[in-house]
Design a protein around this motif. Structure first.
Motif, short mmCIF file in Angstrom:
data_model
loop_
_atom_site.label_atom_id
_atom_site.label_comp_id
_atom_site.label_asym_id
_atom_site.label_seq_id
_atom_site.Cartn_x
_atom_site.Cartn_y
_atom_site.Cartn_z
N LEU A 82 95.54 -10.41 64.70
CA LEU A 82 94.78 -11.63 64.14
C LEU A 82 93.18 -11.84 64.72
O LEU A 82 92.82 -12.69 64.96
CB LEU A 82 95.81 -12.69 64.70
N ASP A 83 92.61 -10.66 65.18
CA ASP A 83 91.16 -10.49 65.89
C ASP A 83 90.41 -11.48 65.06
O ASP A 83 89.43 -12.21 65.28
CB ASP A 83 90.98 -9.12 66.40
N ASN A 84 90.38 -10.89 63.61
CA ASN A 84 89.41 -11.49 62.73
C ASN A 84 89.49 -12.90 62.64
O ASN A 84 88.73 -13.99 62.56
CB ASN A 84 89.35 -10.96 61.51
N TRP A 85 90.82 -13.34 62.65
CA TRP A 85 91.15 -14.82 62.48
C TRP A 85 90.69 -15.68 63.53
O TRP A 85 90.32 -16.77 63.54
CB TRP A 85 92.70 -15.22 62.16
N ARG A 86 91.03 -15.16 64.95
CA ARG A 86 90.61 -15.60 65.93
C ARG A 86 89.30 -15.71 66.13
O ARG A 86 88.72 -16.86 66.42
CB ARG A 86 91.16 -14.86 67.30
N ALA A 87 88.54 -14.80 65.73
CA ALA A 87 86.86 -14.77 65.96
C ALA A 87 86.45 -15.83 64.74
O ALA A 87 85.24 -16.78 65.25
CB ALA A 87 86.27 -13.58 65.47
N VAL A 88 87.10 -16.19 63.60
CA VAL A 88 86.26 -16.89 62.51
C VAL A 88 86.78 -18.38 63.02
O VAL A 88 85.84 -19.43 63.02
CB VAL A 88 86.86 -16.46 61.31
N LEU A 89 87.82 -18.66 62.92
CA LEU A 89 88.57 -19.97 63.35
C LEU A 89 88.14 -20.38 64.88
O LEU A 89 87.86 -21.91 64.85
CB LEU A 89 90.19 -20.09 63.46
N GLY A 90 87.59 -19.74 65.70
CA GLY A 90 87.25 -20.27 66.93
C GLY A 90 85.59 -20.37 67.11
O GLY A 90 85.25 -20.72 68.02
N ASP A 91 84.96 -20.02 65.99
CA ASP A 91 83.61 -20.20 65.77
C ASP A 91 83.08 -21.67 65.31
O ASP A 91 83.72 -22.17 64.39
CB ASP A 91 83.11 -19.23 64.58
N SER A 92 82.32 -22.17 65.78
CA SER A 92 81.82 -23.66 65.45
C SER A 92 81.37 -23.43 64.20
O SER A 92 81.40 -24.85 63.35
CB SER A 92 81.06 -24.25 66.68
N LEU A 93 80.52 -22.45 63.89
CA LEU A 93 80.10 -22.34 62.56
C LEU A 93 80.87 -22.73 61.39
O LEU A 93 80.87 -23.16 60.28
CB LEU A 93 79.23 -21.27 62.47
N PHE A 94 82.17 -22.07 61.52
CA PHE A 94 83.26 -22.33 60.52
C PHE A 94 83.72 -23.45 60.46
O PHE A 94 84.05 -24.04 59.18
CB PHE A 94 84.26 -21.48 61.06
N THR A 95 84.05 -24.30 61.41
CA THR A 95 84.27 -25.41 61.67
C THR A 95 83.15 -26.67 60.87
O THR A 95 83.57 -27.45 60.02
CB THR A 95 84.36 -26.28 62.95
#
Length: 322
Positions: A82-95
């Motif tokens: 889940l490393d990719n998912w954590r990196a993306v979902l935890g990025d403020s740019l994604f939000t």
């Protein structure tokens, strides 16, 4: 003492045998029909599995891998969990991209549908030159989206754009349409509204032509004015068409990429970054295909949820109709 056989029993036994044979024949007929139905559907299913199912599954798998340009040469894509998912979902740019995608989609749909419906109602009353005018209004829909975006980029240029030159005639200051983070997303929405109006107008105009004129005559006899007739006759009769327009508009708007890339490139300061542009940035600029696949999967999931809701509402409407 002799025993006699009842004719009725013989006939009953024969009738039961005939009913069993007829039932078996009917079952064989139903099985054969189902087989023919599946044979007719099979080419479409194979096409969807090959051209939609395989890429979708591959994209999901890729989101759990370290997939880089090196993978195309070595074939190695280590599993990262889940490393990719954590990196993306935890990025403020994604939000930010999620919220900007929702704002862009909602604003575009509201503007396109409202103006498109108004024009459809306007042109439903026949008058001279209505045909040529409708043909001219179709031009934004016929022009490629990238071309439209480039043209509007020139129109909205802060220093030399036609739009600011027009505003200066009324003594208004130049507006940084594409250079200000607080205005750029609104500018993208306005351009997308301009592009989508013809589609809404054409589909809704066709739906209006299918409404029987007798309903409006009956409403007029009951004392209903234009607005009351619109609410009581037009909107209810137009509901299936409205649903189709909104669903198709949502599906095409939420994944818009070329318009924003050509208009703002996702800037300034990522103020027009959407899920579509973020997928492009991660995959083809940063060359992190794993994280790009994560954003793509989120986009697919949002579309799938909306499609399921649409199908449930449509099924409920059909049930009421019965």
């Amino acid at each position: 003492m002799t025993t006699t056989h009842s004719p009725t029993g013989t006939v009953g036994g024969s009738g039961g045998t005939e009913r069993d044979a007829a039932r078996r024949a009917a079952e064989r007929g139903r099985t054969r029909r189902r087989l023919y139905q599946w044979l007719f559907v099979a080419p479409a299913l194979l096409y969807m599995l090959g051209f939609f199912g395989f890429p979708l599954v591959n994209n999901v798998v890729m989101s759990f891998q370290q997939y880089t340009p090196t993978t195309y040469f070595t074939g190695e894509a280590p599993f990262t969990g889940l490393d990719n998912w954590r990196a993306v979902l935890g990025d403020s740019l994604f939000t930010d991209a999620v919220w900007q995608t929702l704002l862009f989609t909602a604003g575009s749909l509201l503007g396109q549908f409202t103006i498109g419906l108004g024009l459809a109602v306007f042109f439903s009353r026949r008058f001279r030159l209505s045909g040529p005018i409708r043909a001219v209004l179709l031009l934004p829909w016929l022009v490629p989206m990238v071309v439209s975006a480039v043209v509007w980029r020139r129109i909205m240029d802060q220093d030399h754009g036609v739009l600011n030159s027009f505003l200066s005639v009324f003594g208004m200051d130049a507006v940084p349409w594409l250079a200000s983070p607080s205005v750029a997303l609104l500018s993208a929405v306005l351009v997308n509204i301009w592009i989508g109006i013809p589609f809404n107008m054409v589909i809704l105009y066709g739906g209006l032509q299918e409404i029987p004129r007798e309903l409006y005559e009956a409403a007029s006899l009951d004392g209903a004015g234009p607005w009351r007739a619109f609410r009581s006759v037009t909107l209810p009769m137009l509901r299936p068409v409205i649903t189709v327009v909104l669903v198709l508009g949502f599906m095409s708007t939420i994944k818009v990429l070329d318009l924003i890339l050509a208009l703002t490139g996702g800037g300034p300061a990522d103020s027009t970054q959407t899920l579509g542009t973020l997928t492009y940035q991660l995959s083809f600029l940063q060359l992190d295909f794993g994280q790009g696949a994560v954003v793509g999967n989120v986009l697919i999931l949002i579309s799938a949820v909306f499609a399921v809701l649409y199908l449930r509402v449509n099924r409920a409407d059909l049930g009421k109709g019965k």
